[in-house]
Design a protein around this motif. Structure first.
Motif, PDB file in Angstrom:
ATOM      1  N   ALA A 201       2.289  -6.919  -4.842  1.00 41.61           N
ATOM      2  CA  ALA A 201       2.785  -7.149  -3.536  1.00 41.61           C
ATOM      3  C   ALA A 201       4.122  -6.712  -3.445  1.00 41.61           C
ATOM      4  O   ALA A 201       4.218  -5.736  -2.350  1.00 41.61           O
ATOM      5  CB  ALA A 201       2.897  -8.519  -3.231  1.00 41.61           C
ATOM      6  N   ARG A 202       5.064  -6.762  -4.248  1.00 44.13           N
ATOM      7  CA  ARG A 202       6.345  -5.932  -3.895  1.00 44.13           C
ATOM      8  C   ARG A 202       6.085  -4.535  -4.149  1.00 44.13           C
ATOM      9  O   ARG A 202       6.824  -3.784  -3.383  1.00 44.13           O
ATOM     10  CB  ARG A 202       7.244  -6.404  -5.244  1.00 44.13           C
ATOM     11  CG  ARG A 202       8.707  -6.083  -5.106  1.00 44.13           C
ATOM     12  CD  ARG A 202       9.259  -6.305  -3.732  1.00 44.13           C
ATOM     13  NE  ARG A 202       9.391  -7.926  -3.500  1.00 44.13           N
ATOM     14  CZ  ARG A 202      10.649  -8.406  -3.882  1.00 44.13           C
ATOM     15  NH1 ARG A 202      11.645  -7.700  -4.483  1.00 44.13           N
ATOM     16  NH2 ARG A 202      10.737  -9.566  -3.643  1.00 44.13           N
ATOM     17  N   ALA A 203       5.211  -3.899  -4.990  1.00 45.58           N
ATOM     18  CA  ALA A 203       5.190  -2.712  -5.201  1.00 45.58           C
ATOM     19  C   ALA A 203       4.391  -1.954  -3.828  1.00 45.58           C
ATOM     20  O   ALA A 203       4.571  -0.882  -3.458  1.00 45.58           O
ATOM     21  CB  ALA A 203       4.139  -2.054  -6.371  1.00 45.58           C
ATOM     22  N   SER A 204       3.652  -2.890  -3.202  1.00 41.61           N
ATOM     23  CA  SER A 204       2.903  -2.257  -2.038  1.00 41.61           C
ATOM     24  C   SER A 204       3.962  -2.049  -0.926  1.00 41.61           C
ATOM     25  O   SER A 204       3.611  -1.595   0.112  1.00 41.61           O
ATOM     26  CB  SER A 204       2.026  -3.480  -1.323  1.00 41.61           C
ATOM     27  OG  SER A 204       1.183  -3.519  -2.585  1.00 41.61           O
ATOM     28  N   GLU A 205       5.458  -2.742  -1.056  1.00 47.33           N
ATOM     29  CA  GLU A 205       6.450  -2.204   0.116  1.00 47.33           C
ATOM     30  C   GLU A 205       7.144  -0.786  -0.263  1.00 47.33           C
ATOM     31  O   GLU A 205       8.320  -0.689   0.374  1.00 47.33           O
ATOM     32  CB  GLU A 205       7.373  -3.373  -0.051  1.00 47.33           C
ATOM     33  CG  GLU A 205       6.909  -4.874   0.090  1.00 47.33           C
ATOM     34  CD  GLU A 205       8.050  -5.877  -0.280  1.00 47.33           C
ATOM     35  OE1 GLU A 205       8.983  -5.403  -0.667  1.00 47.33           O
ATOM     36  OE2 GLU A 205       7.441  -6.989  -0.241  1.00 47.33           O
ATOM     37  N   GLY A 206       6.296   0.031  -0.935  1.00 44.06           N
ATOM     38  CA  GLY A 206       6.903   1.413  -0.912  1.00 44.06           C
ATOM     39  C   GLY A 206       7.644   1.771  -2.384  1.00 44.06           C
ATOM     40  O   GLY A 206       8.060   2.653  -2.444  1.00 44.06           O
ATOM     41  N   ARG A 207       7.558   0.832  -3.165  1.00 46.40           N
ATOM     42  CA  ARG A 207       7.958   1.144  -4.664  1.00 46.40           C
ATOM     43  C   ARG A 207       6.867   1.730  -5.436  1.00 46.40           C
ATOM     44  O   ARG A 207       5.601   1.829  -5.202  1.00 46.40           O
ATOM     45  CB  ARG A 207       8.415  -0.210  -5.208  1.00 46.40           C
ATOM     46  CG  ARG A 207       9.757  -0.835  -4.674  1.00 46.40           C
ATOM     47  CD  ARG A 207       9.976  -1.957  -5.035  1.00 46.40           C
ATOM     48  NE  ARG A 207      11.342  -2.502  -4.371  1.00 46.40           N
ATOM     49  CZ  ARG A 207      11.043  -3.237  -3.081  1.00 46.40           C
ATOM     50  NH1 ARG A 207      10.033  -3.021  -2.475  1.00 46.40           N
ATOM     51  NH2 ARG A 207      12.204  -3.547  -2.532  1.00 46.40           N
ATOM     52  N   THR A 208       7.273   2.774  -6.207  1.00 44.28           N
ATOM     53  CA  THR A 208       6.548   3.236  -7.192  1.00 44.28           C
ATOM     54  C   THR A 208       6.564   2.316  -8.433  1.00 44.28           C
ATOM     55  O   THR A 208       7.357   1.709  -9.052  1.00 44.28           O
ATOM     56  CB  THR A 208       7.244   4.741  -7.873  1.00 44.28           C
ATOM     57  OG1 THR A 208       7.532   5.432  -6.628  1.00 44.28           O
ATOM     58  CG2 THR A 208       6.497   5.545  -8.590  1.00 44.28           C
ATOM     59  N   LEU A 209       5.161   2.406  -8.844  1.00 43.26           N
ATOM     60  CA  LEU A 209       4.823   1.568 -10.021  1.00 43.26           C
ATOM     61  C   LEU A 209       4.065   2.310 -11.437  1.00 43.26           C
ATOM     62  O   LEU A 209       3.319   3.104 -11.136  1.00 43.26           O
ATOM     63  CB  LEU A 209       3.869   0.450  -9.537  1.00 43.26           C
ATOM     64  CG  LEU A 209       3.561  -0.581 -10.620  1.00 43.26           C
ATOM     65  CD1 LEU A 209       4.700  -1.475 -10.787  1.00 43.26           C
ATOM     66  CD2 LEU A 209       2.351  -1.563  -9.987  1.00 43.26           C
ATOM     67  N   LEU A 210       4.592   2.108 -12.455  1.00 48.00           N
ATOM     68  CA  LEU A 210       4.087   2.900 -13.658  1.00 48.00           C
ATOM     69  C   LEU A 210       3.957   1.706 -14.689  1.00 48.00           C
ATOM     70  O   LEU A 210       4.700   1.042 -14.953  1.00 48.00           O
ATOM     71  CB  LEU A 210       4.861   3.722 -14.165  1.00 48.00           C
ATOM     72  CG  LEU A 210       4.525   4.599 -15.516  1.00 48.00           C
ATOM     73  CD1 LEU A 210       3.033   5.629 -14.737  1.00 48.00           C
ATOM     74  CD2 LEU A 210       5.239   5.479 -15.996  1.00 48.00           C
ATOM     75  N   VAL A 211       2.659   1.477 -14.886  1.00 49.44           N
ATOM     76  CA  VAL A 211       2.267   0.366 -15.857  1.00 49.44           C
ATOM     77  C   VAL A 211       1.595   1.065 -17.089  1.00 49.44           C
ATOM     78  O   VAL A 211       0.517   1.807 -17.060  1.00 49.44           O
ATOM     79  CB  VAL A 211       1.172  -0.607 -15.550  1.00 49.44           C
ATOM     80  CG1 VAL A 211       0.951  -1.906 -16.106  1.00 49.44           C
ATOM     81  CG2 VAL A 211       1.429  -1.156 -13.978  1.00 49.44           C
TER      82      VAL A 211
END
Length: 566
Positions: free
Chosen positions: A513-523
């Motif tokens: 949900a927080r990443a959907s606000e425009g942040r880039t996510l690498l898991v």
């Protein structure tokens, strides 16, 4: 003691000079003033007592003798010595403690260099020893070596000048008799004490580490049948420290005996020379007494070097351990470059190998992650996922190639919580955050209601490693820190490892949900539930990308299916 051994003192001395130059010089000046006032006080007192005794032989000389001027001089010197001693102790210790505080800051900056903290984490007792005992050992450099040495030389020169007013041959003879043995005895003591001091430091470090292992791991040791062996190792370290203490005590006793002999010889020589000069009419008896007591007092600063000589070996060992971290400037830590517009993360032809490893962890790797994209690194343990994360946050340095990244926050596999309040643990991520911001982050992490239900709320104290919270709550607190820092890029290294399925899915949904606000996510993961939120999968094997399927492609579903289920 070879001159090369002193090269490690260079960064330490430069740090002392840079941090508190004025304070250190003032402390040395006050120390010199204290010693010189003491020498003058003893000399004037001897002159006064002798002159008063001679003047009292006749009524006429007794009436003519001025007792007020020397009495006033004695009072002035006594008060000056007391005041100088007080302010000297205040100034030298204040300056030293401030320098050591700055040294610890520089050490933390040095431990932030790529790989340094990880290497020390393998030996936590060593890290603790560096930040406590090794730093404390360096106070001897200024307090017991540099300042006493400076003061002793000043005292020797002043003694030569004062006695030169009476007889230059006597002055130079006394000066040589004071300075040469006064420096030689501490130098020889330091040479003989170097090995015992070093052995004592190693024994202390081993004793602390083994005692902690014995206490903290006594259940495991008892279960494995190693309790007696560990006790024997503790006793062996204690025996080595005891033997080193005995050796150092013998050396210090011999040094004191040497100074006693030198003092006796100097007093005998000055007494005979003064008597001869007085008999020849060159000097008066009071002046001969003054010369005798000045020579006696002038040797005291040299004797003060004994303590520094005993600790010099320990100081050199500490300097040799700490200097490499001080040579690195705070800005020398590896930092990724700025990526090209539209990208959040970039690796170009990167190869990276860990020290002592023959095989590269990352081999000629190139990848790019667009701003706002969600990407999962998948592969077996040891494939290179964590190494890629370390490169992107500057914890690893590439051998070849370039690394570029926006400001990123990493949530590693292990939750690092400290023995402090909840508020303090959150402020690590954002020191300026207020209570509202912290509670908002806790709410977003799913821990807000739990914290509100605690009697002390954010002021609730945690034990070591977060004792007081469950495993899931500890992970949520770490997630709250991630959200509180609020960087453009989130790097997650197996963020739900060890959590039950329900808690893990809730944590991942909040991250998504927080990443959907425009942040880039690498898991980085090998668990299906963590990779499901990704738009693209990067399959890693032996530090290389072997495939990169996107959502909707056949390879994407097949790669997900190959991962470990929830």
């Amino acid at each position: 003691m070879r001159a090369g051994k002193f090269t490690s003192l260079g960064p330490i001395i430069r740090l002392f000079w840079r941090e508190r130059r004025g304070g250190l010089m003032a402390g040395a000046a006050l120390s010199a003033a204290t010693v010189l006032a003491g020498i003058a006080l003893l000399g004037v007192s001897g002159w006064f007592v002798t002159a008063a005794a001679i003047a009292g032989l006749t009524t006429a000389s007794a009436l003519a003798f001025d007792v007020f001027a020397p009495s006033a001089a004695i009072r002035f010197l006594a008060l000056s010595r007391t005041a100088a001693r007080y302010f000297e102790r205040l100034q030298t210790h204040d300056a030293t403690l401030r320098v050591l505080a700055g040294l610890r800051v520089r050490l933390f900056q040095g431990f932030a260099a790529p790989g340094a903290a990880k290497a020390l984490a393998l030996r936590p007792a060593r890290l603790l020893f560096r930040l406590t005992a090794d730093v404390d050992a360096l106070d001897s450099l200024y307090l017991r070596v540099l300042v006493p040495g400076f003061v002793a030389i000043i005292a020797g020169l002043v003694t030569i000048a004062a006695l030169g007013a009476l007889s230059w041959p006597l002055a130079f003879a006394v000066g040589a008799a004071i300075v040469i043995p006064g420096l030689m005895i501490p130098a020889l003591s330091a040479r003989f004490a170097e090995k015992p001091a070093r052995r004592r430091a190693h024994a202390q470090e081993a004793l602390r580490a083994r005692a902690v292992d014995l206490v903290a791991g006594q259940s495991e040791l008892a279960f494995a049948g190693g309790l007696q062996d560990q006790r024997a190792r503790v006793a062996a370290a204690d025996a080595r420290e005891y033997a080193s203490d005995l050796a150092l005590n013998r050396i210090e006793t011999n040094a004191g005996f040497g100074f006693d002999i030198v003092t006796a010889l100097i007093l005998s020589g000055v007494l005979l020379a003064g008597a001869a000069l007085a008999s020849a009419g060159t000097v008066t008896a009071p002046l001969a007494a003054l010369a005798l007591l000045i020579a006696f007092a002038a040797l005291e600063p040299f004797a003060g070097l004994r303590r520094g000589a005993m600790e010099l070996g320990r100081t050199l060992l500490a300097a040799r351990r700490l200097s490499p971290r001080l040579d690195a400037t705070p800005g020398s830590r590896f930092r990724p470059e700025a990526p090209t517009p539209g990208n959040a993360l970039e690796l170009k032809d990167v190869t990276m190998r860990y020290e002592g490893r023959a095989r590269a962890a990352v081999s000629n790797l190139s990848l790019s992650v667009k701003t706002g994209e969600k990407v999962a690194l998948i592969g077996a343990s040891g494939a290179g996922k964590s190494s890629i994360m370390a490169l992107l946050v500057g914890e690893a340095v590439p051998m070849t190639g370039t690394v570029a990244a926006l400001d990123a926050t990493i949530l590693s596999q292990r939750t690092e919580l400290f023995q402090d309040s909840l508020r303090a643990n959150l402020k690590i991520a954002a020191p300026a955050a207020d209570d509202d911001a912290m509670m908002a982050a806790l709410d977003a992490a799913g821990l807000g209601e739990t914290v509100r239900a605690l009697p002390e709320g954010l002021d609730t104290d945690l034990g070591e490693q977060g004792i007081g919270l469950s495993g899931g709550q500890s992970r949520r607190l770490a997630l709250a820190r991630l959200l509180l820092r609020d960087t453009p890029v989130f790097l997650l290294d197996e963020p739900t490892e060890g959590l039950d399925g329900k808690t893990a899915r809730d944590v991942m949904s909040r991250i998504n949900a927080r990443a959907s606000e425009g942040r880039t996510l690498l898991v980085a993961t090998h668990i299906r539930r963590e990779a499901e939120i990704a738009d693209r999968l990067l399959v890693i094997d032996s530090g290389r990308i072997i495939s990169a399927p996107k959502r909707g492609e056949h390879g994407f579903d097949a790669a997900l299916a190959a991962l470990r289920p929830d």
